[in-house]
Design a protein around this motif. Sequence first.
Motif, mmCIF file in Angstrom:
data_model
loop_
_atom_site.group_PDB
_atom_site.id
_atom_site.type_symbol
_atom_site.label_atom_id
_atom_site.label_comp_id
_atom_site.label_asym_id
_atom_site.label_seq_id
_atom_site.Cartn_x
_atom_site.Cartn_y
_atom_site.Cartn_z
ATOM 1 N N UNK A 16 2.660 0.457 -1.724
ATOM 2 C CA UNK A 16 2.373 1.644 -2.754
ATOM 3 C C UNK A 16 2.696 2.734 -2.209
ATOM 4 N N UNK A 17 3.502 3.800 -2.803
ATOM 5 C CA UNK A 17 3.789 4.967 -2.360
ATOM 6 C C UNK A 17 2.478 5.917 -2.252
ATOM 7 N N UNK A 18 2.399 6.642 -1.132
ATOM 8 C CA UNK A 18 1.068 7.562 -1.137
ATOM 9 C C UNK A 18 1.290 8.969 -1.940
ATOM 10 N N UNK A 19 2.706 9.165 -2.325
ATOM 11 C CA UNK A 19 2.827 10.421 -3.361
ATOM 12 C C UNK A 19 3.020 9.901 -4.629
ATOM 13 N N UNK A 32 -0.883 0.679 3.887
ATOM 14 C CA UNK A 32 -2.118 1.600 4.015
ATOM 15 C C UNK A 32 -2.771 1.975 2.758
ATOM 16 N N UNK A 33 -1.806 2.170 1.534
ATOM 17 C CA UNK A 33 -2.351 2.406 0.103
ATOM 18 C C UNK A 33 -2.743 1.258 -0.694
ATOM 19 N N UNK A 34 -1.866 0.076 -0.328
ATOM 20 C CA UNK A 34 -2.339 -0.873 -1.152
ATOM 21 C C UNK A 34 -3.583 -1.682 -0.891
ATOM 22 N N UNK A 35 -3.877 -1.843 0.301
ATOM 23 C CA UNK A 35 -5.116 -2.638 0.836
ATOM 24 C C UNK A 35 -6.399 -1.973 0.121
ATOM 25 N N UNK A 41 6.524 2.162 -13.897
ATOM 26 C CA UNK A 41 5.768 0.969 -14.696
ATOM 27 C C UNK A 41 4.717 0.592 -14.006
ATOM 28 N N UNK A 42 4.900 0.057 -12.676
ATOM 29 C CA UNK A 42 3.886 -0.461 -12.024
ATOM 30 C C UNK A 42 3.166 0.804 -11.137
ATOM 31 N N UNK A 43 2.188 1.152 -11.207
ATOM 32 C CA UNK A 43 1.707 2.360 -10.402
ATOM 33 C C UNK A 43 0.106 2.265 -9.969
ATOM 34 N N UNK A 44 -0.130 2.585 -8.811
ATOM 35 C CA UNK A 44 -1.777 2.966 -8.380
ATOM 36 C C UNK A 44 -2.183 4.123 -8.735
#
Length: 415
Positions: free
Chosen positions: A182-185, A211-214, A338-341
Motif C-alpha cells: 500500500x502506498x504511504x502517499x 508497512x502500510x498494509x499490515x 480503484x483499490x485504496x486504503x
Amino acid sequence: MTARPHEDAAVFDVERIRADFPLLTRRVHDKPLIYFDSANTAQKPAVVIEAVDRFYRETNANVSRAVHQLGEEATAAYEATRDKLARFINAPSRDEIVLTSGTTQAINLVAYSYALPRFKPGDEILVTTMEHHANIVPWQLVCERTGAKLKVAPISQSGELIVEKFVDALTPSVKLAAVTHISNVLGTINPVAELARAARKRGIPLLVDGSQAAPHLPVDVRALGCDFYALTGHKLFGPTGTGALWARKELLRDMPPFFGGGEMIREVRFEKTTFADPPHRFEAGTPNIAGFVGLGTAIDYVESLGRERIAAYEHALLDYATDALKEIPGLRIFGEAARKASVISFLIEGAHAHDLATLLDHEGVAVRSGHHCAHPLMHFYGVPATVRASLAFYNTRDEVDRFVAAIVKVRKLLA
C-alpha cells in the motif's frame, strides 16, 4: 492486563475503541485532538503501553543468554511475538520470521545479505514510481557497489501501478523486484498476488513493503506468493523500533549475516566463526525486547477487533472523507485508485502544504506535510509536497466533519 475482546461482529464500536487509546483524549492548542497521522505512526492502546511497562517492572532481563527465571521469562515473551507474527501473516514457519527494528532494516537486510553478494554489472532491480525511500535507497546502494541498475515501473495519474508495464519490465536482467503493498502517499493497494505470479513465472524474487498494509488489511504471505515481506511495528499500534522480515526458508538459508555480534553465532574462533541457523543468524546483539513484547500485545489487540472489520470500517470512513473533501473548492486529491486504503494526500490551490498543516495543527488537527519519504513520487506529480491525512479504526465521521470544517476555515485565511 490483556486486550479486551471486541466480539460483536455486527457493531464496530468506535467510541469504545477510542477509550482504549489514552493519547486520543489530549487537547492541542486548547482543541480536542484529531489524530490523522497514523500512516506516520499509529497511536498505542493502553494494553500495549502497560505490557511494555510491566515487562520492565516485573521481567526485565536479556534474552537467549541467562538460565535464571527472569531470563527464561523474557526469552519466552520475546519468542512468543515471533509466533504471533508468523500467525498474523500466515507464514509457513516461525523460523522464517526475522525480528528487526522495522521495515527499513528488513529491506536493508535483503539488500545487503541477499542482493549484494549475488548481483553484478548488467543485473537490474525493479521498483515502482510510488515507493517509499526505504524501498529505493537500499537498492541504489546495492547498484553502486555491484554495477547493477535500478529500473522503475510507471504509474498512472490516478496513482495506480500500470500492471502490464510492470510485467513487461520483468526481463531476464531483472534479478529482484520490490513493490509496496500500500502506498504511504496515495493509499493505492497494489495487486501483489498478480505481480508475484508474474515474477515467479520468470524466476524473479519479489519483495513487498508491507508497512502500510499490515495495520489495515489481512496479510497472507502464502496467498500473496511473494518471497520477502517486510513490516513495521509502530504503524501496527506497537512500539517503535520493532518490525519483521518474512522470507522463504530456502532464501534465508543461503543468505549470509548482515550484522555480526552476539547471539547470531554457533561458535566463534579467531580462525573462523560459524553462524546460527535462520532466523537468529540475522539478529545480532540485544534486541528491543520490551518493544517486541508490546508488539505481541498489539497484534493480539488488532486481532481482537478483527482485521476484516477494521478494513471495512476504514474503507467506509475513507469514502466519507473523500466525498467531503471533494466538495472543497480548489482542493486536489493525489491518488484515486480503484483499490485504496485510508490515506488521502491533497493540496489546496495557492496554499503551501506546510502552511496548511501548520494552521490545521492550530485547529487541533494532526496531519503530515512534506514529501512523505517519496521524492520521486512528488516529482511525478510536479509538486514539492502534499498534505496527508491518514485514518485508522479509531477515527470517526465526526472527526472528519471537524477536519473538513478546519480546512474550510484555514482556506479562507490563506486566500
